[in-house]
Design an enzyme around this catalytic site. Sequence first.
Site, PDB file in Angstrom:
ATOM      1  N   HIS A 133     -19.949  22.061 -49.875  1.00 32.37           N
ATOM      2  CA  HIS A 133     -19.111  21.002 -50.445  1.00 32.37           C
ATOM      3  C   HIS A 133     -18.735  21.340 -51.896  1.00 32.37           C
ATOM      4  O   HIS A 133     -17.574  21.212 -52.292  1.00 32.37           O
ATOM      5  CB  HIS A 133     -19.856  19.664 -50.386  1.00 32.37           C
ATOM      6  CG  HIS A 133     -19.199  18.564 -51.157  1.00 32.37           C
ATOM      7  ND1 HIS A 133     -18.334  17.660 -50.573  1.00 32.37           N
ATOM      8  CD2 HIS A 133     -19.241  18.248 -52.479  1.00 32.37           C
ATOM      9  CE1 HIS A 133     -17.891  16.826 -51.516  1.00 32.37           C
ATOM     10  NE2 HIS A 133     -18.426  17.163 -52.673  1.00 32.37           N
ATOM     11  N   GLU A 134     -19.727  21.774 -52.672  1.00 26.60           N
ATOM     12  CA  GLU A 134     -19.465  22.091 -54.083  1.00 26.60           C
ATOM     13  C   GLU A 134     -18.513  23.287 -54.207  1.00 26.60           C
ATOM     14  O   GLU A 134     -17.609  23.281 -55.045  1.00 26.60           O
ATOM     15  CB  GLU A 134     -20.776  22.356 -54.830  1.00 26.60           C
ATOM     16  CG  GLU A 134     -21.708  21.135 -54.915  1.00 26.60           C
ATOM     17  CD  GLU A 134     -21.056  19.919 -55.566  1.00 26.60           C
ATOM     18  OE1 GLU A 134     -20.193  20.091 -56.441  1.00 26.60           O
ATOM     19  OE2 GLU A 134     -21.393  18.782 -55.176  1.00 26.60           O
ATOM     20  N   HIS A 137     -14.937  22.299 -53.845  1.00 25.58           N
ATOM     21  CA  HIS A 137     -14.246  21.809 -55.045  1.00 25.58           C
ATOM     22  C   HIS A 137     -13.579  22.979 -55.785  1.00 25.58           C
ATOM     23  O   HIS A 137     -12.481  22.845 -56.316  1.00 25.58           O
ATOM     24  CB  HIS A 137     -15.231  21.129 -56.001  1.00 25.58           C
ATOM     25  CG  HIS A 137     -15.603  19.724 -55.610  1.00 25.58           C
ATOM     26  ND1 HIS A 137     -14.675  18.732 -55.389  1.00 25.58           N
ATOM     27  CD2 HIS A 137     -16.817  19.135 -55.421  1.00 25.58           C
ATOM     28  CE1 HIS A 137     -15.296  17.594 -55.084  1.00 25.58           C
ATOM     29  NE2 HIS A 137     -16.600  17.807 -55.087  1.00 25.58           N
ATOM     30  N   GLU A 196     -13.065  14.331 -53.049  1.00 30.15           N
ATOM     31  CA  GLU A 196     -14.365  14.329 -52.387  1.00 30.15           C
ATOM     32  C   GLU A 196     -14.218  14.555 -50.887  1.00 30.15           C
ATOM     33  O   GLU A 196     -14.924  15.364 -50.299  1.00 30.15           O
ATOM     34  CB  GLU A 196     -15.095  13.007 -52.649  1.00 30.15           C
ATOM     35  CG  GLU A 196     -15.715  12.918 -54.027  1.00 30.15           C
ATOM     36  CD  GLU A 196     -16.609  14.101 -54.336  1.00 30.15           C
ATOM     37  OE1 GLU A 196     -17.308  14.585 -53.427  1.00 30.15           O
ATOM     38  OE2 GLU A 196     -16.578  14.574 -55.475  1.00 30.15           O
TER      39      GLU A 196
HETATM   40 ZN   LIG Z   1     -17.983  16.491 -54.590  1.00 23.02          ZN
END
Ligand SMILES: [Zn+2]
Length: 276
Positions: A133-134, A137, A196
């Site tokens: 997930h990171e 980004h 997100e």
């Molecule tokens: Zn995030």
Amino acid sequence: MGASMLRPFIMALAVFGLTACTAHSPTGRGQMLMYSPDDMRQMGAQSFAQIKQQETVSTNRQINTYVRCIADALTQPQHLAAIDPQQVEAWEVVVFESEQVNAFALPGGHIGVYTGLLEVAQTPDQLAAVMGHEIGHVLADHGNEQVSRGQMTNAGLQIAQIALGASGTANSDMIMAGLGLGAQVGILLPFGREQESESDVIGLELMARAGFDPAAAVTLWQNMAKASGSAPPELLSTHPSSQSRIADLQSRQGAAGQLYNQAKASGQRPNCRVPG
Ligand SMILES: [Zn+2]
């Protein structure tokens, strides 16, 4: 605002209109990016250096090997290229000795994982869900998007200040916040909901391609929600573990599961050992 004060504001907008670049994220969302990849790499490197000075870098060999193993599996060039053609080649991974339940990734390829996260992300697949997930980004240029937005706001403020006869400058806090590091520096300016959920989508794909079970992303956010009782994890302050987030991850399991099965069939079976 009178006409004389309005003029510099319109001029600034015109300048930004010329320098801003309209791009598309890996999921096809339109983005306004004002910084070059080089600018972003520099901001990422500076912010990471700053955090390394502020935090205690873990020298625990087992934990470092474990986190590195997951990062290496996730950042294999062919997986990154499947999502974003302009990829980072060498990723720096640092483990911070801290009770914080947190992790982040920065433009230019810097990943930070706090040891507290390992209490909540208990399996390699769950940790891969957070790290994927990171990394998402970064692949989706969210830092550039945020700093660009901040710059617009700041330009507005600066112009207002110039009009009032004061001076204003961008500071490193603003850059840190733009890179999603609000929690680390004590100012909360999380990524937006759109970013997100986009990172959730990218992270799920990335972990599945690397041979991590995407179902663990659902378990991870359920764990995170449970852990939010008495002392909410830092990650939750910027990543609300809402029912809709979990439901969204659940609804994407079919497609992710297919990628996961293909990855396993082609030999992607990361063997990262949980520290004892
Ligand atoms: Zn995030």
